[in-house]
Every structure is written in structure tokens, then in C-alpha cells.
Motif scaffolding. Structure first.
Motif, PDB file in Angstrom:
ATOM      1  N   LYS A  54       0.812  -1.218   0.000  1.00 12.69           N
ATOM      2  CA  LYS A  54       0.000   0.000   0.000  1.00 12.69           C
ATOM      3  C   LYS A  54       0.845   1.268   0.000  1.00 12.69           C
ATOM      4  N   VAL A 194      -6.120  -2.010  -5.686  1.00  5.57           N
ATOM      5  CA  VAL A 194      -7.010  -0.874  -5.964  1.00  5.57           C
ATOM      6  C   VAL A 194      -8.349  -1.352  -6.507  1.00  5.57           C
ATOM      7  N   PRO A 197     -10.747  -3.095  -3.184  1.00  2.72           N
ATOM      8  CA  PRO A 197     -10.502  -2.512  -1.851  1.00  2.72           C
ATOM      9  C   PRO A 197     -11.353  -3.165  -0.762  1.00  2.72           C
TER      10      PRO A 197
END
Length: 331
Positions: A54, A194, A197
Motif C-alpha cells: 500500500k 485498488v 478494496p
């Protein structure tokens, strides 16, 4: 929207309580507990791999440049928290007993949270890039500082034999190595994160729930609820609430006194006032092997839920306040 955010926090809190109840009546033990422990460790390693993936390189560079902010967060997390916790020993230990006080002190030695620090800073319109770097740095450094503090101020005062170097190595293998691997493989992994999520967040929370269930199962089998009464739980909750109030006031006013701008004040407040459950319970399993783990993790569980609910309310209030003042022409 504010209500939905608070309900989201409550939902996870309810799930944590469900795990404690499940462990109370249906604890995992014996061979099943060993297998469950292995699966949980694998999940923890994957979780910290995702944490590493992340964190962007740009956020690291930008965050490192803001060394004054990180220094204040570091000081609150690893100096102010422990000093106050140690000073409160004559008050807390007679009230809660040695094991729960050890758990309270262990909570003081832990690093900050990552996801919630960043999320609350974002909601309140603080310096998100600095929050990303500061919270991540706190967790990385905490893998080394927390075992040392435990060695000096908990086991250093008892007859229990403790090898800080061995514990640091175990924590590094379980948490740090996957984090570094996530950083290295970020270009390959992050684009997929992404796209999903919701799944990443569910895995994050699910891993914490697994860790809590496993820890409390072992504690229940060892007789936790014969040692902790509801009066003691209530007293521990009150102590954690008062302690959080003091820490939050310090985290609010220290950056003001040091002349930080509004965005940085918000970042210091949310990164400096919280303690991690995600890293805390796995660390406790390593550092307190052979000790009543349920008693050790109970303070951080209670403190964690209080901090989430209070920070959620404050972040939403500041977000609304910022919007209103921006409409009026700024701060």
C-alpha cells in the motif's frame, strides 16, 4: 454519512465482541489450536505484505522530509505513553493486578495504528502523506522498540527469563519481512489491490478477528474469566478512557505549542494518540509466550475500541468544521 461511519466502527467492534464470546463458549484448543495458530500466522504475514504494498515510494520520500512531525509522533508514541504508564503503576497495579497492568504497560509500548491513523487524518483534512509515512514508520520501528521496552520495564523487573533479540527476530520474520516484500512487489500487487478494496479491507479486519479469537481461546482454556470479573473489566475500561483523554489532550496541544500548521496538528493528533491492535496481538503472542495472553491483550482490545469510536467522532466534527470555515474564507 457521519452516522454510517460510526456504524462501520460499531460493526467491527461488535465482531470483536462476538469473537470474545465465541472463544468463551467454543474455544479452539489442542491440535486444532496449533493448526489455527499456523493459519493465523500466515494471514498475519499476508496482511503485512499488503501493508507494504500500500505504501507508495512518493509518500515515503515526502514523509521523510517532514522530520519534525515524525519526531513529535515518535516521542508521544514511544516516550510519553510509556512514561505515563510507568508513573501510573502505583495506582493501576493494585487495582487491576500484575497481569492486567503488564497488559496495560505493553499497550503503552506499542506503535501507532496504520489504517485508522491515515483514514481519520484524511477525513479531518490533515496532512495525509505525512500520516502515511509517520504511521508506517511507527510500526516498523515498533517491531524493534516494543520488545526492548518489554524487556527493560516488564520482564526486567521480574524473574521471568526473556530474550529480546530472539523476540525481535521472530517479529521481524512475521511482520517486517512480509512488509519489505510488499514494498518490493508493489508495482505488481498494488494495481490489483485498488480494484478490490473491499476484499483487502475484509481480509485486514478478518485477520485481526482471527488473532483475537485465537488469543482469547487460549486464555479461556487457561481460566481467564475465573480471574477477571465484570467489575475489573469496568474498571479497566474507565482507566483506559481516562488515559486516552490525557494522551489526546497532549497530542492536541503539543503540536500547537510547537507551531505546526492545522493540517500537521491533525496528523500528530491521530497518529500520536492511538495504539495498534493489528500488530499488538501478534507481538504479544511472541513476547509473552507462556504467560496468560488473554490478560495481556485485554487492555489493548478495550483501548483500541475506545480510541476508534472517539477518533471517529472527532474526525467527523473536524471535517465539518473545516468545510464550514473553508466556505467562510479559510482558517
Amino acid at each position: 454519512m457521519n452516522i454510517l461511519k460510526l456504524l462501520a466502527l460499531d460493526r467491527f467492534t461488535i465482531l470483536l465482541i462476538v469473537m470474545v464470546i465465541l472463544a468463551t463458549f467454543l474455544p479452539v484448543y489442542g491440535q486444532a489450536a496449533s493448526i489455527f495458530g499456523v493459519v493465523t500466522n500466515i494471514a498475519i504475514a499476508i496482511l503485512f505484505f499488503l501493508h507494504g504494498a500500500k505504501l507508495s515510494r512518493e509518500a515515503i520520500v515526502q514523509g521523510i522530509l517532514h522530520w519534525r512531525l515524525h519526531g513529535v509522533v515518535f516521542a508521544i508514541t514511544f516516550a510519553v505513553f510509556p512514561i505515563i504508564g510507568l508513573l501510573l503503576k502505583p495506582v493501576i497495579e493494585p487495582l487491576l493486578g500484575q497481569q492486567l497492568y503488564w497488559g496495560f504497560l505493553f499497550m503503552c509500548f506499542l506503535p501507532s495504528t496504520v489504517q485508522s491513523s491515515i483514514a481519520f487524518t484524511s477525513v479531518a483534512k490533515g496532512n495525509v502523506a505525512a500520516a502515511v509515512c509517520s504511521a508506517s514508520f511507527s510500526n516498523l520501528v515498533g517491531m524493534f522498540i516494543t520488545p526492548i521496552l518489554v524487556s527493560l520495564f516488564i520482564f526486567g523487573q521480574s524473574k521471568h527469563e526473556y530474550d529480546a533479540t530472539s523476540s525481535i527476530m521472530e517479529i521481524a520474520l512475521l511482520l517486517l519481512l512480509p512488509f519489505i516484500a510488499g514494498q518490493l512487489l508493489r508495482p505488481l500487487v498494488f494495481p490489483y489491490m485498488v480494484k478490490i478494496p473491499g476484499i483487502v479491507k475484509a481480509f485486514d479486519q478478518g485477520t485481526i478477528l482471527m488473532v483475537v479469537y485465537g488469543a482469547f481461546s487460549g486464555a479461556v482454556v487457561a481460566g481467564l474469566w475465573h480471574q477477571v470479573s465484570w467489575q475489573t473489566l469496568l474498571l479497566l475500561t474507565v482507566i483506559c478512557s481516562l488515559f486516552l483523554t490525557v494522551i489526546m489532550l497532549l497530542a492536541l496541544y503539543i503540536p500547537k505549542w510547537l507551531g505546526f500548521n492545522r493540517e500537521d496538528q491533525i496528523t500528530v493528533f491521530f497518529c500520536g494518540s492511538k495504539k495498534t491492535l493489528a500488530s499488538g496481538v501478534p507481538m504479544a503472542q511472541i513476547l509473552f509466550a507462556g504467560q496468560p495472553l488473554g490478560m495481556i491483550v485485554l487492555p489493548i482490545m478495550i483501548f483500541h475500541q475506545i480510541q476508534l469510536m472517539v477518533c471517529g467522532i472527532i474526525a467527523n466534527y473536524w471535517s465539518k468544521q473545516n468545510t464550514e470555515q473553508s466556505d467562510d474564507g479559510g482558517w
